[in-house]
Design an enzyme around this catalytic site. Structure first.
Site, short mmCIF file in Angstrom:
data_model
loop_
_atom_site.label_atom_id
_atom_site.label_comp_id
_atom_site.label_asym_id
_atom_site.label_seq_id
_atom_site.Cartn_x
_atom_site.Cartn_y
_atom_site.Cartn_z
N SER A 56 36.19 0.06 43.32
CA SER A 56 34.78 0.50 43.28
C SER A 56 34.31 0.81 41.88
CB SER A 56 34.56 1.68 44.21
OG SER A 56 35.40 2.72 43.82
N GLY A 57 34.94 0.30 40.91
CA GLY A 57 34.31 0.35 39.62
C GLY A 57 35.02 1.13 38.54
N PHE A 76 36.63 3.63 37.84
CA PHE A 76 36.50 5.06 37.59
C PHE A 76 37.85 5.68 37.34
CE2 PHE A 76 32.16 5.92 38.02
CZ PHE A 76 31.70 4.81 38.69
N VAL A 88 45.32 4.31 39.11
CA VAL A 88 46.26 5.10 39.89
C VAL A 88 47.68 4.72 39.51
CG1 VAL A 88 47.02 5.73 42.19
CG2 VAL A 88 44.62 5.22 41.77
N LYS A 141 46.06 9.90 39.69
CA LYS A 141 44.81 9.19 39.48
C LYS A 141 44.23 9.65 38.15
CE LYS A 141 41.34 7.65 42.30
NZ LYS A 141 41.10 7.59 43.71
N ASP A 159 31.74 6.29 50.37
CA ASP A 159 32.40 5.03 50.01
C ASP A 159 33.59 4.75 50.92
OD1 ASP A 159 33.75 3.50 46.97
OD2 ASP A 159 32.72 2.66 48.69
#
Ligand SMILES: *[C@@H]1O[C@H](CO)[C@@H](O)[C@H](O)[C@H]1NC(C)=O
Ligand SMILES: *[C@@H]1O[C@H](CO)[C@@H](O)[C@H](O)[C@H]1NC(C)=O
Ligand SMILES: *[C@@H]1O[C@H](CO)[C@@H](O)[C@H](O)[C@H]1NC(C)=O
Ligand SMILES: *[C@@H]1O[C@H](CO)[C@@H](O)[C@H](O)[C@H]1NC(C)=O
Ligand SMILES: *[C@@H]1O[C@H](CO)[C@@H](O)[C@H](O)[C@H]1NC(C)=O
Ligand SMILES: *[C@@H]1O[C@H](CO)[C@@H](O)[C@H](O)[C@H]1NC(C)=O
Ligand SMILES: *[C@@H]1O[C@H](CO)[C@@H](O)[C@H](O)[C@H]1NC(C)=O
Ligand SMILES: *[C@@H]1O[C@H](CO)[C@@H](O)[C@H](O)[C@H]1NC(C)=O
Ligand SMILES: *[C@@H]1O[C@H](CO)[C@@H](O)[C@H](O)[C@H]1NC(C)=O
Length: 893
Positions: free
Chosen positions: A637-638, A640, A643, A658, A764
């Site tokens: 999802s972009g 961010f 992980v 993360k 999300d």
């Protein structure tokens, strides 16, 4: 190659990080990444000592007080940017519990300490007296004891001293008289005794003097008249006697005088509102003041609050038409008016006061009619008390204009005629008291329109006729119920109340009896009920309540009766507290309750699918040296976050780390807020967070990470679309497993939407954010980071969080694209797509969809006749395999 070495470096930083993490035992201590030797160790040390003396930190404020962040960046600390010395310490309102460390006296540059609204106990350390730069010392609303530290005289620059709301005893020490720069002195709500000291007169800069809520005696000394800048004096709730010193009326700067609940007597000078032209609030209720209301009040155009209840005022009330700011007018319980026709003339003058919210003229000797102009009072008027007078005549129908009214009381007058039908317009009415008058006619069909009403007193009149059927129209339990903090008993049983029980009911903290039996209430039993510590009897039977019985109800120690029969409750019945005694417990006639004490004869609850976690070979061979971290997922999802997988020693716990891509992130505050939120989320189907981490990495750049429990079986996305990272994932999910996962995700959503302290909208939801543990139990992940949470909807979030991102194409509801606000319905849409994807094995955006077709229409077109054709082939295959060979056992839950 370059990419690989970067990854290694990144791993190394985390590895060092974790190592240090484990050498410290406190869960929120964050390790140091790069040692930046601080020369100003004294401040650093003092802060560390300060933190040590705090035993409880429920908000996780000290999360940021870690060694990898410079102390100047710690939460609540402000430094002098040049010298990096602590100037301010502000930890107000975090429910901290502990003592104030004497080390605080070493923070020699300190200008402001604000520890208000916490639970600090013990005494104020004498060492504070060393802080000669201190301007502000605010420790109000704690549990501090003893005498005020006399050493405070050392704080010669003190301007604001706020000690209110503690347990300080003895006399107000004379040393305070030497703090000549004091502007605010707040000593209210302690246990001070003796008189108001004369030295107060020496504090010539004082603008605020508050000594309310103590045991002070004697009279108010003349000396305070030398305080020429005084704007606010609060003496209320003491045992003060005598009159106000006449010179007090010469302190023209005064804004607020609050002297309620004493034994003050004498009368008020007729011109007092001239000599005090700035008086906004004048509160003198519950004293023994005699005489008339000063005529000069006519010109008191600044006055917004007049509270003169329960004194011995007599005479007529002057015109108040110039009091444009008047909000609150109360002089009940005096002897005003003389049962004559003109007594209520002043009510006409009040039509000019457009800010009025409350008028209480009850229990005086007012006679005469209610003027028609009553209907021209402010629309903002909430409460109107007229009871206990000698009022005659009819109720003017214009009263229906006062649509803001929440409470109207006229009891105990001689009012006659009928109840005007215009009452039906008073839609906000909650309490209506018309009892003990001479009203006649019907009971008023309008009553049914007053959907908020829950206290109706029409008793002891001459009313006749039937109770109108509309009386059953009360649709909702008003949310304002929560405002009724003093409500001891709430009986709304056997009505037709619908909608849900407002969680705000948990704010009725003194509630002892709650009876909502026999309505049509739905929704859940709000867990907030558990905050009703005094609740003795709870009857919610015969409704349509769903969800489970909040576990915390067993903690209400005084609860003696609990009835939830004939609802639609599911899940486990607790076994503690009231649930131990079958004779006071009625749970029959529900949908699917289980467990509880054996006398209830409920079926046992299904066991939580938790098998003993097998030790994976990976964990066995892993040592701190050989720990391998590798990039697992790049969040689709972009970017961010990245992980990593890592191992915590000494427990050898495998964790997912993360690491946030800070180029794309918001502020540090947001990170901390989100960490705190995640810490409070605890649910079987939500990925558990272990800790948050914030610091500087080997490149000297900011580094922030969240550490989660590692989910061995990867994401649902990997299973559905066979994106195997290892041999472990080569299998496919059978139908049982898929169903169980669906239930898990649904439980997580239910929890986030209805059972958290705050409503949390995930925003999300998609297969890559659903992770599977060793037992194939699904855990929703990745929220709070790029998603957000708030009370009602994401966009109005008070928690500075990333709001712009609203999900992933294909899973976000179409209305988000049109600028709609994020909502729980949006999550449900995503959940629906997820279900379809799990059954068809197709992504919402799949190459096979053409001509505006999408997953939804794809399924719809095949429904119901061709479902087998669209079902994920691997389900069919898997099922056949099982049937023929009966080999692979399914994961049972
Ligand atoms: C410590 O204080 C001195 C001045 O007193 C300042 O120059 C220095 O930068 C500070 N160092 C740190 C690490 O805070
Ligand atoms: C700071 O304060 C504590 C206690 O008041 C004291 O023991 C210590 O020596 C002080 N000095 C430094 C440099 O920390
Ligand atoms: C009390 O205040 C004085 C003057 O500021 C200071 O010298 C002294 O150390 C303080 N006492 C204690 C116990 O810290
Ligand atoms: C303390 O409590 C009172 C009453 O609830 C409140 O008005 C005040 O603002 C609180 N805060 C401080 C710092 O005293
Ligand atoms: C007020 O201050 C004056 C002059 O500093 C002093 O003489 C007097 O004693 C003080 N009064 C009180 C009551 O402390
Ligand atoms: C109030 O002030 C006026 C004039 O400023 C003065 O004449 C009067 O004596 C003062 N009254 C008292 C009680 O101080
Ligand atoms: C109100 O103020 C006006 C103008 O200043 C003055 O003439 C009048 O006497 C005052 N009224 C009262 C009751 O003091
Ligand atoms: C309301 O105020 C205006 C202006 O101050 C005044 O002219 C009018 O007479 C007042 N009305 C009443 C009912 O007192
Ligand atoms: C009071 O309200 C009525 C309408 O209800 C209006 O006709 C009348 O003029 C108002 N009177 C004043 C003094 O505002």
């Amino acid at each position: 190659m370059k990419y690989f070495s970067l990854m290694l470096l990144a791993f190394w930083s985390i590895y060092v990080h974790l190592f240090v993490l484990l050498t410290l035992n406190s869960p929120w201590i964050i390790p140091k990444l790069v040692a930046s030797a601080s020369e100003n160790e004294t401040d650093h040390m003092a802060l560390l000592e300060f933190r040590k003396s705090i035993l409880s930190d429920p908000h996780g404020i000290f999360l940021s007080w870690n060694t990898c962040t410079h102390f100047c960046n710690w939460h609540g600390i402000t430094c002098n940017p040049k010298h990096q010395r602590v100037l301010e310490l502000n930890l107000q309102g975090y429910k901290l519990k502990g003592s104030i460390s004497p080390y605080i006296g070493n923070l020699s540059y300190m200008r402001s300490i604000n520890l208000g609204d916490n639970n600090f106990y013990g005494e104020i350390p004498q060492e504070l007296g060393r802080l000669s730069q201190l301007h502000n010392l605010s420790v109000g609303n704690n549990s501090l004891v003893g005498e005020i530290a006399t050493n405070l005289t050392g704080c010669t620059n003190l301007k604001f001293l706020h000690l209110g709301g503690n347990n300080f005893i003895d006399k107000i020490p004379i040393e305070i008289g030497s703090l000549r720069k004091l502007q605010h002195l707040i000593l209210s709500n302690n246990e001070f005794t003796g008189e108001i000291p004369l030295f107060m007169g020496n504090l010539s800069s004082l603008t605020l003097l508050a000594v309310a809520g103590n045991n002070l005696e004697g009279s108010i000394p003349h000396e305070i008249c030398s305080l020429k800048s005084l704007t606010w004096i609060a003496f209320h709730l003491n045992k003060l006697r005598g009159t106000f010193p006449t010179c007090l009326y010469n302190i023209s700067s005064l804004n607020i005088i609050s002297a309620t609940n004493n034994q003050l007597n004498g009368s008020l000078p007729t011109n007092m509102f001239h000599t005090l032209p700035n008086l906004h609030k004048f509160l003198i209720s519950n004293n023994q003041i005699i005489g008339s209301i000063p005529p000069s009040i006519t010109n008191a155009s600044f006055l917004s609050i007049l509270d003169a209840d329960n004194n011995y005022f007599t005479g007529q009330v002057p015109s108040l038409s110039k009091l444009q700011d008047l909000r609150y007018l109360s002089f009940s319980g005096n002897n005003l008016g003389d049962n004559s026709t003109d007594d209520l003339e002043f009510l006409k003058s009040l039509t000019n006061c457009s800010q009025l919210q409350m008028i209480d003229i009850g229990f005086n000797s007012f006679g005469g009619h209610l003027p028609n102009s009553l209907g021209n009072l402010s629309m903002q008027l909430n409460e109107l008390y007229l009871g206990g007078n000698h009022i005659v005549g009819e109720i003017p129908s214009a009263i229906g204009n006062l649509i803001g009214l929440v409470l109207l009381s006229m009891t105990g007058n001689s009012i006659d005629g009928t109840i005007p039908t215009t009452f039906g317009k008073l839609q906000n009415m909650q309490k209506l008291r018309l009892g003990r008058n001479k009203l006649s006619g019907g009971i008023g069909a309008f009553i049914g329109n007053l959907s908020q009403l829950f206290h109706l007193d029409e008793g002891k009149n001459m009313l006749q006729g039937k109770i109108p059927p509309s009386i059953g129209n009360y649709q909702s339990i008003p949310v304002e119920v929560g405002n009724l903090k003093n409500l001891g008993s709430l009986d709304m049983s056997e009505n037709n109340l619908s909608y849900h029980i407002p969680p705000s009911i948990g704010e009725c903290i003194v509630l002892e009896y709650l009876n909502l039996k026999g309505n049509s209430l739905n929704g859940i039993i709000p867990p907030s009920l558990a905050s009703l510590k005094g609740l003795r009897s709870l009857d919610l039977s015969q409704n349509s309540l769903g969800g489970s019985i909040p576990n915390d109800l067993q903690k209400i120690s005084v609860l003696q009766y609990f009835n939830v029969s004939l609802n639609m409750l599911v899940g486990e019945v607790p076994k503690g507290g009231v649930f131990q005694n079958a004779s006071v417990l009625v749970v029959t006639g529900n949908k699917n309750l289980c467990g509880g004490i054996s006398e209830l004869h409920l079926p046992p609850c299904p066991v939580d699918g938790k098998k003993l976690a097998k030790l994976h070979p990976f964990m066995l061979i892993a040592t701190i040296v050989s720990a391998v971290a590798f990039l697992l997922i790049i969040s689709s999802s972009g970017n961010f976050s990245f992980v990593y997988k890592g191992i915590l020693r000494p427990e050898e716990k495998v964790v997912a780390i993360k690491v946030l891509n800070l180029q794309k992130r918001g502020s540090q505050k947001s990170f901390i807020a989100e960490c705190n939120a995640l810490k409070n989320i605890k649910h079987r189907n939500v990925v558990p967070i272990l800790t948050c981490c914030s610091g500087i990495d080997y490149k000297g750049q900011e580094f922030k990470a969240l550490i989660f429990e590692y989910m061995k079986n990867g994401s649902l996305e990997q299973w559905l679309h066979q994106i195997a990272l290892s041999a472990e994932h080569s299998r496919t999910l059978n139908l049982d497993q898929r169903l169980n996962i669906m239930i898990d995700v649904a439980s997580a959503l239910h929890y986030l939407h209805y059972e958290c302290e705050q409503l949390i909208v995930h925003c999300d939801l998609k297969p890559s954010n659903v992770l599977l543990d060793d037992d194939m139990i699904a855990h929703v992940s990745d929220f709070g980071l790029v998603r957000l949470f708030s009370t009602i909807n994401c966009t109005s979030s008070q928690h500075t969080s990333t709001i712009v991102i609203k999900g992933t194409i294909g899973y976000v509801p179409p209305e988000y694209g049109m600028g709609s606000e994020v909502s729980t319905a949006g999550d449900m849409y995503s959940f629906g797509i997820l279900l379809l994807e799990m059954l068809t094995g197709r992504r919402p955006i799949d190459e096979i969809f053409e001509d505006g077709q999408n997953l939804h229409t794809f399924v719809e077109n095949s429904f119901p006749d061709n479902l087998l054709q669209i079902l994920d082939p691997s389900i069919v295959l898997n099922q056949e395999e099982q049937n023929s060979q009966n080999l692979t056992p399914t994961v049972e839950k």
